[in-house]
Design a protein around this motif. Structure first.
Motif, PDB file in Angstrom:
ATOM      1  N   HIS A  92       0.816  -1.215   0.000  1.00 40.34           N
ATOM      2  CA  HIS A  92       0.000   0.000   0.000  1.00 40.34           C
ATOM      3  C   HIS A  92       0.855   1.272   0.000  1.00 40.34           C
ATOM      4  O   HIS A  92       0.393   2.339  -0.392  1.00 40.34           O
ATOM      5  N   GLY A  93       2.101   1.140   0.438  1.00 41.23           N
ATOM      6  CA  GLY A  93       3.013   2.287   0.392  1.00 41.23           C
ATOM      7  C   GLY A  93       3.121   2.862  -1.020  1.00 41.23           C
ATOM      8  O   GLY A  93       3.257   4.064  -1.199  1.00 41.23           O
TER       9      GLY A  93
ATOM     10  N   SER B 164      -5.722   3.684   3.831  1.00 43.21           N
ATOM     11  CA  SER B 164      -6.197   2.367   3.382  1.00 43.21           C
ATOM     12  C   SER B 164      -7.238   2.574   2.302  1.00 43.21           C
ATOM     13  O   SER B 164      -7.583   3.706   1.977  1.00 43.21           O
ATOM     14  N   HIS B 165      -7.757   1.464   1.771  1.00 48.97           N
ATOM     15  CA  HIS B 165      -8.806   1.563   0.752  1.00 48.97           C
ATOM     16  C   HIS B 165     -10.195   1.486   1.369  1.00 48.97           C
ATOM     17  O   HIS B 165     -11.187   1.362   0.659  1.00 48.97           O
TER      18      HIS B 165
ATOM     19  N   ALA C  15     -18.929   8.788   3.203  1.00 47.35           N
ATOM     20  CA  ALA C  15     -17.540   8.571   3.606  1.00 47.35           C
ATOM     21  C   ALA C  15     -16.621   8.949   2.444  1.00 47.35           C
ATOM     22  O   ALA C  15     -17.100   9.347   1.374  1.00 47.35           O
ATOM     23  N   PHE C  16     -15.323   8.823   2.669  1.00 43.70           N
ATOM     24  CA  PHE C  16     -14.361   9.339   1.700  1.00 43.70           C
ATOM     25  C   PHE C  16     -13.269   8.309   1.404  1.00 43.70           C
ATOM     26  O   PHE C  16     -12.885   7.541   2.277  1.00 43.70           O
ATOM     27  N   ILE C  17     -12.781   8.344   0.161  1.00 47.99           N
ATOM     28  CA  ILE C  17     -11.601   7.549  -0.199  1.00 47.99           C
ATOM     29  C   ILE C  17     -10.668   8.434  -1.013  1.00 47.99           C
ATOM     30  O   ILE C  17     -11.107   9.413  -1.635  1.00 47.99           O
ATOM     31  N   ALA C  18      -9.398   8.059  -1.034  1.00 48.36           N
ATOM     32  CA  ALA C  18      -8.440   8.801  -1.842  1.00 48.36           C
ATOM     33  C   ALA C  18      -8.664   8.457  -3.309  1.00 48.36           C
ATOM     34  O   ALA C  18      -9.015   7.326  -3.648  1.00 48.36           O
ATOM     35  N   CYS C  19      -8.474   9.445  -4.173  1.00 49.26           N
ATOM     36  CA  CYS C  19      -8.588   9.208  -5.614  1.00 49.26           C
ATOM     37  C   CYS C  19      -7.334   8.476  -6.097  1.00 49.26           C
ATOM     38  O   CYS C  19      -6.237   8.731  -5.622  1.00 49.26           O
TER      39      CYS C  19
END
Ligand SMILES: [Zn+2]
Ligand SMILES: [Zn+2]
Ligand SMILES: [Zn+2]
Length: 163
Positions: free
Chosen positions: A14-15, A50-51, A97-101
């Motif tokens: 994930h890094g 995280s995802h 909720a939110f996630i990174a693009c």
């Protein structure tokens, strides 16, 4: 990205995902005037950790546990608004909720597959779906302002755990 790899395996590096996002952030800062304050950066790092989609209150709770100063709820909401406006995160409407693009900086519709068990979210890249939405909207003289496609289901990991 192929369709199969939309949901990254649990044990992926994930890094590399975080590095990808942060290098895009640095590029945006160099190109435009992206003002990533320390607070905004902390919120982005939290969402990108995280995802799994995080709600504003999940973010608040996690920020409070660190060594940094706690943030006020309004500051978290403002930081999230800023990150949304700059295309660094997506709001998962169905989970609030939110996630990174995964493609920050590139204009695109939000095409999200959401695991309703673990709340992991995979972002799809599908020019075909985006083109179909644009064509249907154009045919109906409909001005699209906020294209979001959310597909609920159960990811491979959660399906395996259920067997
Ligand atoms: Zn990852
Ligand atoms: Zn995206
Ligand atoms: Zn799952």
């Amino acid at each position: 990205m192929s369709a199969e790899s939309a949901f990254p395996p649990i044990d992926h590096d994930h890094g590399r995902c975080v590095d990808l996002l942060m290098s895009a952030v640095e590029r945006l800062r160099a190109e435009q005037t992206l003002r990533l304050t320390p607070q905004r950066r902390r919120v982005l790092e939290m969402v990108a950790a995280s995802h799994v989609a995080l709600g504003a209150y999940d973010i608040l709770a996690r920020l409070g546990g660190g060594n940094g100063r706690p943030m006020a709820p309004i500051s978290v909401y403002r930081a999230l608004d800023f990150l949304l406006q700059h295309g660094l995160v997506h709001r998962v409407e169905s989970l609030n909720a939110f996630i990174a693009c995964t493609r920050p900086g590139a204009r695109h519709d939000a095409l999200l597959m959401i695991c309703s068990v673990c709340r992991r979210v995979a972002e799809l890249q599908s020019p075909a779906i985006e083109a179909a939405i644009a064509a249907s909207a154009a045919a109906g003289h409909f001005l699209v302002t906020h294209p979001v496609v959310e597909i609920a289901g159960i990811c491979r990991v959660c399906r395996a755990a259920d067997r």
